[in-house]
Scaffold this active site. Structure first.
Site, PDB file in Angstrom:
ATOM      1  N   ASP A 173       0.869  -1.180   0.000  1.00  0.00           N
ATOM      2  CA  ASP A 173       0.000   0.000   0.000  1.00  0.00           C
ATOM      3  C   ASP A 173       0.903   1.226   0.000  1.00  0.00           C
ATOM      4  OD1 ASP A 173      -1.664   2.201   0.626  1.00  0.00           O
ATOM      5  OD2 ASP A 173      -3.094   0.884   1.646  1.00  0.00           O
ATOM      6  N   CYS A 232     -12.458  -9.637  -2.664  1.00  0.00           N
ATOM      7  CA  CYS A 232     -13.737  -9.163  -2.133  1.00  0.00           C
ATOM      8  C   CYS A 232     -13.844  -7.647  -2.296  1.00  0.00           C
ATOM      9  CB  CYS A 232     -13.868  -9.517  -0.651  1.00  0.00           C
ATOM     10  SG  CYS A 232     -14.213 -11.233  -0.336  1.00  0.00           S
ATOM     11  N   ALA A 233     -13.016  -7.075  -3.152  1.00  0.00           N
ATOM     12  CA  ALA A 233     -12.966  -5.618  -3.266  1.00  0.00           C
ATOM     13  C   ALA A 233     -13.787  -5.128  -4.452  1.00  0.00           C
ATOM     14  CB  ALA A 233     -11.516  -5.153  -3.372  1.00  0.00           C
ATOM     15  N   ASP A 258     -15.657 -12.682  -4.898  1.00  0.00           N
ATOM     16  CA  ASP A 258     -16.981 -12.158  -4.530  1.00  0.00           C
ATOM     17  C   ASP A 258     -17.424 -11.069  -5.495  1.00  0.00           C
ATOM     18  OD1 ASP A 258     -19.256 -11.956  -2.741  1.00  0.00           O
ATOM     19  OD2 ASP A 258     -18.410 -10.042  -2.068  1.00  0.00           O
ATOM     20  N   GLU A 263     -21.128  -7.326 -13.551  1.00  0.00           N
ATOM     21  CA  GLU A 263     -22.135  -7.791 -12.601  1.00  0.00           C
ATOM     22  C   GLU A 263     -23.504  -7.275 -13.007  1.00  0.00           C
ATOM     23  OE1 GLU A 263     -21.044  -6.799  -8.597  1.00  0.00           O
ATOM     24  OE2 GLU A 263     -19.144  -7.892  -8.667  1.00  0.00           O
ATOM     25  N   HIS A 281     -21.272 -11.129  -4.773  1.00  0.00           N
ATOM     26  CA  HIS A 281     -21.041  -9.809  -4.170  1.00  0.00           C
ATOM     27  C   HIS A 281     -21.704  -9.723  -2.790  1.00  0.00           C
ATOM     28  CE1 HIS A 281     -19.912  -5.471  -5.456  1.00  0.00           C
ATOM     29  NE2 HIS A 281     -19.761  -5.610  -4.156  1.00  0.00           N
TER      30      HIS A 281
END
Length: 528
Positions: A173, A232-233, A258, A263, A281
């Site tokens: 990061d 999952c982001a 996810d 989508e 999601h």
């Protein structure tokens, strides 16, 4: 008139109750967001729009939203909102970045366990009447290295939980400080090192131009053989075709997703593989998280519409409900000083310098600066407000400089605005007195104190006997009634300044006559 908010997605009913309790009328239409044409037809009657992920707030929707002041996204991601278009139209975009942090982090951990022990495939096999105990050979989590890409709220929650599971945690990061990494107990590394060392890679970063396909074909090739990937982001962080090939080749041992590039994901190149776990999601889908983000977005939007507080905005500085009353008079002062300069300036502005002295320097000056820019640009552009002003100024190449310092003169708080144009500089200064009213205290090098009124005339002239009489006489001949008359000069016989509040508009012929008076250097009619 009470502000009106439209809820166009499935939000907890408690959100509507919060709006009503806070003095906001609310219209709950939870399926409207799925129909863009119907939303566009309805949005013009609302001051606020509360959404989740189903509503796509496009430039076209915003073009129909004539009254809209704020969009509230119940959740962290705002990729379903055209934020630049909203900013250009002066619409604040808020999210709730903390409401689903724990829930999403727990889902990422759950997917990591499911992937490590092949739980979905083992479940399907067992319930089909098979007993394939030797087929499902998993791996332990303990002692493995988890690579976390993005260590914000959710990434931090994942990291701390992974440490509790006795994993080694390495983090990529660019905005994470070494001190913060040490406090969390994680190791900060560059992306290439993370890819080379991690047994599991989990993604927790927003989707931007820099992060799109951060797990590209090239970066997946840099990963450790046998790595497992969890996302999952946001869909789009992983090149799905490249991941499919890496799974087929055996380089990547498994993936748990996810979120997907498209989508709802009714089909995807990763579907149907035994070493892939997919969920629709669900990162924020817990009762607690949905209740929390709905309440938070309703509270934030209500506070903005009724009190001027700005919380968790992605395109404007945050202002607490406690700060808003203190800021309001200085925001008003800033806008009027900007209007003053914008109406005086006879050429385009190249640079703006704002100096905050004394008490005002301790406030949220970014919000005050945005109001000054709004005032400055309004005489030229009209349709501008503090939300979009900074972006418009940047697009036009206007350099904005902010300086804060302690009080140096007679005023507890003082704001100076200086504009640099191709034809010279224009400087003004103002303050807020104890009555809460903003006042001009200086124009250029001349101290002159005046209240802002709806219609004013500002005249710069040579300090010569008889000028005031000729000037006032001309106003009388034009039937312009004088409300107040403020005067100042830099030295006897030098330059002088008159700021006159008048009743009604100043006719152009009267202004032209003022400019023809002997000794006049500049004259402008101002509207506030």
């Amino acid at each position: 008139m009470r502000p009106r908010v439209l809820i166009s997605d499935q939000l907890s009913a408690a959100a509507a109750q919060i709006f009503s309790m806070r003095g906001v009328d609310v219209d709950f239409q939870p399926t409207l967001g799925k129909h863009p044409e119907k939303l566009a037809a309805a949005i013009g009657g609302y001051d606020g729009l509360a959404i989740r992920s189903a509503t796509k707030v496009t430039a076209e929707i915003l073009g129909a939203a004539k009254r809209l002041k704020v969009i509230g996204r119940a959740g962290i991601g705002v990729d379903n909102v055209d934020v630049p278009a909203a900013t250009a139209r002066g619409v604040i975009v808020m999210n709730t970045p903390f409401g689903n942090s724990v829930t999403t982090a727990e889902h990422a951990i759950a997917l990591m366990f499911a992937l490590a022990r092949e739980i979905p495939a083992a479940d399907a096999s067992t319930q089909a009447g098979k007993w394939e105990k030797n087929r499902f050979m998993g791996v332990e989590i303990s002692g493995k290295t988890l690579g976390v890409i993005g260590c914000g709220n959710i990434g931090t929650n994942v990291a701390t939980r992974a440490l509790g599971l006795k994993m080694r945690v390495i983090v990529y990061d660019p905005f994470l400080s070494g001190e913060r990494a040490a406090t969390l107990g994680v190791e900060k590394v560059e992306l290439d090192e993370l890819l080379a060392r991690a047994d599991f890679v989990t993604l927790h970063t927003p989707l931007t131009a820099q992060t799109r396909n951060i797990l590209s074909r090239e970066n997946l090739a840099k990963t450790k053989k046998g790595v497992r990937v969890i996302n999952c982001a946001r869909g789009g962080l992983v090149d799905e075709e490249a991941l499919r090939k890496a799974l087929d080749d055996g380089h990547v041992a498994g993936a748990a997703l996810d979120v997907f590039a498209t989508e709802p994901a009714t089909e995807n190149p990763l579907f149907g593989r035994p070493n892939v776990v997919c969920t629709p999601h669900l990162g924020a889908s817990t009762t607690e998280a949905q209740e929390m983000v709905a309440l938070q977005v309703a509270e934030q939007m209500s506070d903005y519409l009724t009190r001027g507080a700005v919380t968790n905005a992605v395109n404007f500085p945050s202002i607490s409900a406690e700060e808003a009353p203190r800021l309001r008079p200085y925001v008003e002062l800033a806008e009027k000083l900007g209007l003053l300069v914008g109406q005086i300036a006879s050429a385009g502005v190249d640079k703006i310098s704002l100096v905050y002295e004394g008490g005002v320097a301790e406030l949220k000056t970014k919000a005050i600066t945005a109001s000054a820019l709004s005032g400055l640009l309004k005489p030229i552009l009209q349709d501008v407000n503090p939300v979009c002003a900074a972006a418009i100024a940047k697009d036009r190449g206007v350099v904005v400089e902010e300086i804060t310092r302690e009080a140096e003169g007679d005023y507890e708080s003082l704001m100076r605005l200086r504009a640099v144009t191709s034809q010279g500089e224009i400087g003004v200064a103002g303050t807020v007195f104890h009555d809460g009213k903003p006042r001009i205290v200086r124009v250029g090098d001349i101290a002159v104190e005046a209240e802002f009124t709806p219609s004013m005339i500002v005249v710069s002239n040579e300090d010569r006997p008889g000028f005031i009489g000729r000037f006032a006489g001309l106003l009388g001949d034009a039937k312009i009634n004088i409300a107040t008359f403020a005067l100042g000069r830099d030295s006897p016989g030098g330059s002088a300044m008159a700021i006159v509040a008048v009743d009604g508009d100043v006719p152009e012929e009267a202004l032209a006559a003022i400019r023809r008076l002997n000794g006049v250097k500049r004259a402008a009619a101002l509207r506030f």
